[in-house]
Scaffold this motif. Sequence first.
Motif, PDB file in Angstrom:
ATOM      1  N   SER A  90       0.827  -1.204   0.000  1.00  0.00           N
ATOM      2  CA  SER A  90       0.000   0.000   0.000  1.00  0.00           C
ATOM      3  C   SER A  90       0.861   1.253   0.000  1.00  0.00           C
ATOM      4  CB  SER A  90      -0.934   0.004   1.206  1.00  0.00           C
ATOM      5  OG  SER A  90      -1.905   1.023   1.100  1.00  0.00           O
ATOM      6  N   ARG A  91       2.003   1.193   0.681  1.00  0.00           N
ATOM      7  CA  ARG A  91       2.915   2.338   0.641  1.00  0.00           C
ATOM      8  C   ARG A  91       3.491   2.535  -0.766  1.00  0.00           C
ATOM      9  NH1 ARG A  91       3.970   0.670   6.087  1.00  0.00           N
ATOM     10  NH2 ARG A  91       5.675  -0.728   5.499  1.00  0.00           N
ATOM     11  N   ARG A  92       3.719   1.435  -1.467  1.00  0.00           N
ATOM     12  CA  ARG A  92       4.161   1.563  -2.863  1.00  0.00           C
ATOM     13  C   ARG A  92       3.068   2.203  -3.713  1.00  0.00           C
ATOM     14  NH1 ARG A  92       4.168  -1.561  -7.647  1.00  0.00           N
ATOM     15  NH2 ARG A  92       3.227  -3.404  -6.677  1.00  0.00           N
ATOM     16  N   LEU A  93       1.811   1.841  -3.433  1.00  0.00           N
ATOM     17  CA  LEU A  93       0.695   2.455  -4.143  1.00  0.00           C
ATOM     18  C   LEU A  93       0.649   3.958  -3.869  1.00  0.00           C
ATOM     19  CD1 LEU A  93      -1.978   2.534  -5.699  1.00  0.00           C
ATOM     20  CD2 LEU A  93      -3.125   1.695  -3.625  1.00  0.00           C
ATOM     21  N   LEU A  94       0.864   4.344  -2.620  1.00  0.00           N
ATOM     22  CA  LEU A  94       0.859   5.768  -2.286  1.00  0.00           C
ATOM     23  C   LEU A  94       1.954   6.520  -3.031  1.00  0.00           C
ATOM     24  CD1 LEU A  94       0.210   5.679   1.568  1.00  0.00           C
ATOM     25  CD2 LEU A  94      -1.326   6.566  -0.182  1.00  0.00           C
ATOM     26  N   GLU A  95       3.115   5.892  -3.187  1.00  0.00           N
ATOM     27  CA  GLU A  95       4.195   6.530  -3.937  1.00  0.00           C
ATOM     28  C   GLU A  95       3.782   6.753  -5.388  1.00  0.00           C
ATOM     29  OE1 GLU A  95       7.562   4.015  -3.475  1.00  0.00           O
ATOM     30  OE2 GLU A  95       7.900   4.545  -1.362  1.00  0.00           O
ATOM     31  N   GLU A  96       3.099   5.771  -5.973  1.00  0.00           N
ATOM     32  CA  GLU A  96       2.615   5.924  -7.346  1.00  0.00           C
ATOM     33  C   GLU A  96       1.582   7.043  -7.434  1.00  0.00           C
ATOM     34  OE1 GLU A  96       3.682   4.416 -10.034  1.00  0.00           O
ATOM     35  OE2 GLU A  96       5.102   3.109  -8.973  1.00  0.00           O
ATOM     36  N   MET A  97       0.707   7.098  -6.453  1.00  0.00           N
ATOM     37  CA  MET A  97      -0.326   8.134  -6.438  1.00  0.00           C
ATOM     38  C   MET A  97       0.287   9.525  -6.315  1.00  0.00           C
ATOM     39  SD  MET A  97      -3.225   6.386  -3.976  1.00  0.00           S
ATOM     40  CE  MET A  97      -4.513   5.324  -4.662  1.00  0.00           C
ATOM     41  N   ASP A  98       1.253   9.649  -5.419  1.00  0.00           N
ATOM     42  CA  ASP A  98       1.852  10.965  -5.175  1.00  0.00           C
ATOM     43  C   ASP A  98       2.795  11.387  -6.298  1.00  0.00           C
ATOM     44  OD1 ASP A  98       0.464  11.090  -2.811  1.00  0.00           O
ATOM     45  OD2 ASP A  98       2.137  10.403  -1.565  1.00  0.00           O
ATOM     46  N   GLY A  99       3.276  10.409  -7.053  1.00  0.00           N
ATOM     47  CA  GLY A  99       4.229  10.735  -8.096  1.00  0.00           C
ATOM     48  C   GLY A  99       3.613  11.044  -9.443  1.00  0.00           C
ATOM     49  N   LEU A 100       2.296  10.943  -9.536  1.00  0.00           N
ATOM     50  CA  LEU A 100       1.623  11.159 -10.816  1.00  0.00           C
ATOM     51  C   LEU A 100       0.786  12.420 -10.780  1.00  0.00           C
ATOM     52  CD1 LEU A 100       0.875   9.953 -13.646  1.00  0.00           C
ATOM     53  CD2 LEU A 100      -1.144   8.972 -12.529  1.00  0.00           C
ATOM     54  N   GLU A 101       0.990  13.268 -11.747  1.00  0.00           N
ATOM     55  CA  GLU A 101       0.148  14.449 -11.905  1.00  0.00           C
ATOM     56  C   GLU A 101      -0.841  14.191 -13.039  1.00  0.00           C
ATOM     57  OE1 GLU A 101       2.261  18.071 -12.383  1.00  0.00           O
ATOM     58  OE2 GLU A 101       3.503  17.800 -10.589  1.00  0.00           O
ATOM     59  N   VAL A 102      -2.099  14.465 -12.763  1.00  0.00           N
ATOM     60  CA  VAL A 102      -3.159  14.223 -13.749  1.00  0.00           C
ATOM     61  C   VAL A 102      -3.748  15.558 -14.163  1.00  0.00           C
ATOM     62  CG1 VAL A 102      -5.345  13.077 -14.230  1.00  0.00           C
ATOM     63  CG2 VAL A 102      -3.665  11.998 -12.704  1.00  0.00           C
ATOM     64  N   ALA A 103      -3.740  15.811 -15.453  1.00  0.00           N
ATOM     65  CA  ALA A 103      -4.323  17.054 -15.967  1.00  0.00           C
ATOM     66  C   ALA A 103      -5.763  16.793 -16.392  1.00  0.00           C
ATOM     67  CB  ALA A 103      -3.513  17.570 -17.157  1.00  0.00           C
ATOM     68  N   GLY A 104      -6.695  17.526 -15.770  1.00  0.00           N
ATOM     69  CA  GLY A 104      -8.101  17.385 -16.140  1.00  0.00           C
ATOM     70  C   GLY A 104      -8.731  16.150 -15.526  1.00  0.00           C
ATOM     71  N   ASP A 105     -10.020  16.016 -15.734  1.00  0.00           N
ATOM     72  CA  ASP A 105     -10.795  14.902 -15.197  1.00  0.00           C
ATOM     73  C   ASP A 105     -11.618  14.256 -16.296  1.00  0.00           C
ATOM     74  OD1 ASP A 105      -9.986  15.062 -12.547  1.00  0.00           O
ATOM     75  OD2 ASP A 105     -11.504  16.542 -12.045  1.00  0.00           O
ATOM     76  N   VAL A 106     -11.688  12.932 -16.237  1.00  0.00           N
ATOM     77  CA  VAL A 106     -12.598  12.184 -17.094  1.00  0.00           C
ATOM     78  C   VAL A 106     -13.533  11.429 -16.170  1.00  0.00           C
ATOM     79  CG1 VAL A 106     -12.826  10.398 -18.839  1.00  0.00           C
ATOM     80  CG2 VAL A 106     -10.864  11.942 -18.915  1.00  0.00           C
ATOM     81  N   ILE A 107     -14.764  11.887 -16.064  1.00  0.00           N
ATOM     82  CA  ILE A 107     -15.720  11.299 -15.129  1.00  0.00           C
ATOM     83  C   ILE A 107     -16.831  10.612 -15.916  1.00  0.00           C
ATOM     84  CG2 ILE A 107     -17.288  11.747 -13.219  1.00  0.00           C
ATOM     85  CD1 ILE A 107     -15.631  14.215 -12.570  1.00  0.00           C
ATOM     86  N   GLY A 108     -16.901   9.296 -15.777  1.00  0.00           N
ATOM     87  CA  GLY A 108     -17.906   8.533 -16.491  1.00  0.00           C
ATOM     88  C   GLY A 108     -19.211   8.460 -15.731  1.00  0.00           C
ATOM     89  N   PRO A 109     -20.264   7.951 -16.376  1.00  0.00           N
ATOM     90  CA  PRO A 109     -21.586   7.879 -15.733  1.00  0.00           C
ATOM     91  C   PRO A 109     -21.590   7.018 -14.480  1.00  0.00           C
ATOM     92  CG  PRO A 109     -21.543   6.654 -17.814  1.00  0.00           C
ATOM     93  CD  PRO A 109     -20.293   7.453 -17.758  1.00  0.00           C
TER      94      PRO A 109
END
Length: 225
Positions: A90-109
Amino acid sequence: MADMTGFGLVLGMLADSWGRVAMQVGADTRSLLRRVAARIAAERPGGADWDARNELVEVLSAVLPDDDPLLPVLRAARRGTAVDDVALVSRRLLEEMDGLEVAGDVIGPQEVEFWAERRLLKAPALSEDDLVALGLDPDDPDLILLRRPDGGGQWPEFQFSTDGSPIPLVRYINAFLEAADDPWGAADWWLCPNAWLEGRIPSQALGRLDDAVLVSAARAVDPGV
């Protein structure tokens, strides 16, 4: 309580595919998933935050597209009592989450529906035990019943008077909002600002506006009714 057999696999796959997953969901969902992952990362050896583990699986199952390769793994996760040590992954997952910048949102139904239902489930509500204690029928089709992700049910509190009896006007409006077939749509009508009522929330207008005004606002959903 539920641990997921192979839950470490779920977290590992999510970490490996976070870049793809993050591009398919909105900022609110990414933030929620990060908060849940942080709770799991804080687990002590031999212990488990059951609520956090279940919530991560439930959120992903609700918001991911039907063809996402993570879904079969989530569906295969079995409810049990074994505790696996997943804090490290889970800590590895957090590193992936914190290391990625996402531009914009794609929100599905599916994601829109997930957040709408989550919001409605936060409204004050009675449980089935509450209804039984009041001598009411939990199967009353004219009362809005919302099903939670855990399978339990709750009845929004605005439907009942101070003595616990169902409000006749609410039951009447629920009937032609077809609450039995579309409880989420009926709850949304009652609990959200209504343009026909100049932004008032119908459930908060009970007893403050004439009954006929609320009935007319509900009929505006389907003018043919």
